[in-house]
Scaffold this active site. Structure first.
Site, PDB file in Angstrom:
ATOM      1  N   HIS A 268       0.829  -1.210   0.000  1.00 48.96           N
ATOM      2  CA  HIS A 268       0.000   0.000   0.000  1.00 48.96           C
ATOM      3  C   HIS A 268       0.866   1.264   0.000  1.00 48.96           C
ATOM      4  CE1 HIS A 268      -3.604   2.429   1.218  1.00 48.96           C
ATOM      5  NE2 HIS A 268      -2.666   3.184   1.760  1.00 48.96           N
ATOM      6  N   GLU A 269       1.768   1.337   0.955  1.00 54.69           N
ATOM      7  CA  GLU A 269       2.612   2.534   1.046  1.00 54.69           C
ATOM      8  C   GLU A 269       3.537   2.633  -0.173  1.00 54.69           C
ATOM      9  OE1 GLU A 269       1.672   4.655   3.166  1.00 54.69           O
ATOM     10  OE2 GLU A 269       0.462   3.312   4.397  1.00 54.69           O
ATOM     11  N   HIS A 272       1.757   4.482  -2.835  1.00 54.62           N
ATOM     12  CA  HIS A 272       1.899   5.937  -2.639  1.00 54.62           C
ATOM     13  C   HIS A 272       3.286   6.394  -3.090  1.00 54.62           C
ATOM     14  CE1 HIS A 272      -1.745   6.909  -0.425  1.00 54.62           C
ATOM     15  NE2 HIS A 272      -1.517   6.013   0.516  1.00 54.62           N
ATOM     16  N   GLU A 298      -4.670   7.790  -2.856  1.00 54.96           N
ATOM     17  CA  GLU A 298      -5.178   6.513  -2.339  1.00 54.96           C
ATOM     18  C   GLU A 298      -5.544   5.561  -3.476  1.00 54.96           C
ATOM     19  OE1 GLU A 298      -5.208   5.247   0.695  1.00 54.96           O
ATOM     20  OE2 GLU A 298      -4.276   7.041   1.527  1.00 54.96           O
TER      21      GLU A 298
END
Lengths: 501, 501
Positions: A268-269, A272, A298
């Site tokens: 997830h990170e 980003h 997101e």
């Protein structure tokens, strides 16, 4: 001759904007150090320094000089190139947003936020909302006042939404989130009626933190996160931050008993992080060299976490990486792993929610924020309304505030309007997937071999590299040919879960 | 009424100075991140941001506003209290030092320094002075020019000395270092004639880095370094930095084959760290809230490293900490440990030198810097003259430049005038020891039980807490009753080594 004068003024503007960007780089780095490295006793002095830096940035953003630039360029915008136009539009947007906030008020807010955050942390730990309540009241008061300063046409909450998702309104969101909620509840109902049994025991075990650290790095490499232009650190709540596009830092957390939490946090990170690393060099220092909105941000993280990371194909690669490190997994087969990872169960904690019900957590927060900012409820009402909504939407009830209204950090520093980004991210992601598959129907299938290049390139070319040049709506139209629609994400969910259940 | 106006002006000045201090805090933190955490590809962008920050600080230090403050207070200095007086003296000193440097020149210097440092690193690694030469030439040119801008009375090199040791001159140093050199050479001659055999094998082994990390923390605790107001990190070259007095960071390095290197690095940097942690809170943000000079700073680090850390008494505590972790040491007795740690042997590398010959390495650098800044030699002459002086003073000759002129980082960022601080630190330390023992003859003996409280308090009360309020000479006179004399340090050395050899 005239052109020469304009060019000179543009260069002057660019140097001015670059100074703001340099200070923001600095502010972000000092904040990061705060969260990751700072010793405890430094908090007060550090808050003073951060308060100073943010006030300096505020001054530069609202100065007479900025007003002068805006007034100068306003009548001649048509004569400028796209980049210069975007730079000016951006400073104008920032200026108009905050110009009415008195400097003292802004400084007071910036100084109060970290104290409120600390109170939240204590309240959560002690499961005592009353510790947090007066601080949260202060933050709500700031946010309501700021909404007035920012200005809005229709709904006071629009003013806050607009910070995180330029162009977004309650009117649009009510429709979008209404469709999303109905669509998810329909799938959830289907799942709850299904007789399918999914084994989850296979995910259990004791996993050495050291090996998990190694695995994190392998995962970041797999998704093409550039460790020479970034770092991986550790924090209780994973997050990503960046200092321009060559120093992008992601964090994760490690639990000895939960291997999956770190895996999907890192991916997830990492999503980003890729967005920030891929931003075009020419945008660095122009005010446009970062992700355009939290919703688009997101969309990237959740695309990587869910659409890529929780796909059967990519999980086959992850599973083999896991097997290399953790012998407990040697007999796990891909299908049962896929199902275990995608198990659906309504639950209390947003950050631990499955992919399907996650957006319901967001919609609850959206509805509460709307009421709160418009003064229809007050801080003291929050625990009750929170619990009621969890029963209504998810059929579960928090036993205490730590697993209820105290679970998220976001409100503690006044980030009202942020939560919708997560669900918007899911929706944008679904629409991007659909567009991407139209260009290459094998894009997801190829993940089986760890080949993520098409996705990497496509997202970079369609989304990442533009930074803030286009507003979210424009960006999504350019990338997918349509405004944001809920159907693509709902179709994706339906297809996925119908197959599993 | 008049007093009211002055008070208002003083508060205005204090707020102005506090902003400079906040920016310096920021600059130091960003620099630290640079050295410890930054990913490789960020270098260029980071240098731009650091260049920006240092230019902003430069502007604030040389502004018309500062000039106005100075002119305002100059005629009424006598009416002010000591703290206010010191604040104004300090900004005036800074202003006069740098006011003549053109802003562009300063920025160019700040941007060149990290590049030169990188070239040094490469040159050292590849053992190729020519990679470094053009950069070092640039740094020498800057330094010579800056010396002119700073101004001096007697010797151009005085202008640079004065940055690191306010009030220091070539005239004073020639005398001090002459006495120091002769004194050391006399002791060295005695040692070289001695038949004493010192075993060193007992220090050898393979030492787990993880356990060394634990040991470092125990050592910092032992000397009362406050980990809640500081951190321990890792870097190739150990150093200390601070962001005011509540966030003081020391670094060390670990070698699996060398346990001692980390131990004395940690104690050395811890000594620097204690100085900064002990500075009075009321000085924070006034421009006076940091160590007054590099010489005084080194006196603290070297006091802890050598006078405390290499004493028979304190080594007994260290040895028992070592024994708890490293079974290899179980049969080592204190006396042989003490002798092994204090073994004297002239060598090539400053940072690995024994306590006695260390200052000779410094004197060599001092003599070379004096010649270089005054244009009596040029960069191209450095390798040759370096090697000649090592033969002359230490009787050893570098086989290559990596173990010769390339060994130190200091010149690469133009820090000419810094080196003498180390030897001055030794001398200050010896004088402080003598004064301290007059007040409590058991101060060193008590270290046997790990009881360092008297030393900790004494140094805090006599040196640390004053920050920059007093100039080095004044500070030393207040603490010891005398100006800096070489005899105390030389007596300490003589006593110590006569006993060992």
């Amino acid at each position: 001759m005239k052109e020469g004068i304009i060019m000179k003024k543009i260069n002057e503007l660019k140097e001015y904007v670059r100074n703001i960007d340099r200070l923001e780089y600095t502010y972000n780095l000092v904040s990061y150090d705060n969260m990751i490295f700072m010793p405890k006793k430094a908090l007060e002095q550090r808050s003073e320094v951060l308060g100073y830096l943010s006030t300096e940035i505020f001054k530069l953003r609202t100065s007479d000089k900025i007003k002068e630039f805006i007034d100068y360029f306003d009548p001649i915008m048509d004569t400028l190139n796209d980049l210069d136009k975007a730079i000016i539009k951006n400073i104008k947007k920032n200026y108009n947003q905050i110009k009415n906030i008195p400097e003292d008020k802004y400084r007071e807010f910036m100084m109060s936020a970290p104290i409120s955050e600390a109170a939240w942390e204590e309240a959560k730990e002690k499961n005592d909302f009353s510790i947090y309540e007066p601080h949260l009241e202060k933050m709500v008061k700031f946010s309501r006042e700021f909404a007035e300063y920012y200005g809005y046409e229709d709904n006071k909450y629009d003013a806050l939404l607009n910070i995180y998702e330029p162009g977004m309104t309650v009117k649009k969101l009510d429709k979008i989130f209404g469709e999303l909620r109905d669509g998810i509840l329909e799938i959830l109902e289907y799942i709850q009626k299904s007789n399918k049994f999914i084994k989850r025991d296979l995910l259990k075990g004791k996993f050495s933190i050291e090996k998990q650290r190694e695995l994190s790095k392998e995962l970041l490499k797999l998704i093409k996160f550039d460790m020479k232009a970034g770092r991986l650190d550790e924090s209780m709540h994973p997050f990503t931050t960046n200092f321009w596009n060559k120093d992008v830092r992601v964090t994760t957390h490690y639990y000895e008993e939960d291997l999956m939490s770190n895996i999907f946090s890192v991916i997830h990170e990492g999503g980003h992080g890729l967005y920030e690393q891929h931003i075009a060099d020419e945008l660095v220092g122009t005010g446009l060299g970062t992700g355009v909105s939290m919703g688009i941000h997101e969309s990237q993280s959740r695309f990587y976490e869910n659409i890529v990371g929780r796909s059967n194909e990519f999980l086959s690669v992850i599973l083999s990486l896991i097997k290399n490190k953790f012998p407990e997994f040697k007999d796990v087969n891909l299908d049962e792993f896929y199902e275990a990872v995608n198990y659906v169960e309504p639950s209390l904690i947003r950050t631990e929610a499955d992919e399907l019900t996650y957006s319901l957590h967001i919609i609850i927060r959206y509805e509460i924020e709307k009421l709160l900012i418009n003064g229809e409820i007050e801080v003291k009402d929050l625990p009750k309304i929170w619990n009621e909504k969890y029963v209504e939407y998810l059929g579960v009830e928090p036993k205490n505030d730590s697993e209820g209204v105290l679970q998220d950090v976001h409100w503690s520093d006044g980030s009202f309007g942020y939560f919708p980004s997560y669900a918007l991210g899911n929706l944008y992601g679904g629409q991007l997937l659909s567009a991407l598959l139209k260009e290459n129907e094998n894009a997801i299938i190829d993940l089986k071999n760890g080949n993520i290049s098409f996705i990497d390139e496509w997202l970079k070319e369609k989304i990442h590299k533009y930074g803030c040049i286009y507003e979210p709506e424009e960006l999504i139209i350019n990338a997918t040919g349509e405004k944001l629609l809920t159907k693509y994400y709902l179709e994706y969910l339906k297809k996925k879960y119908m197959k599993i259940y």
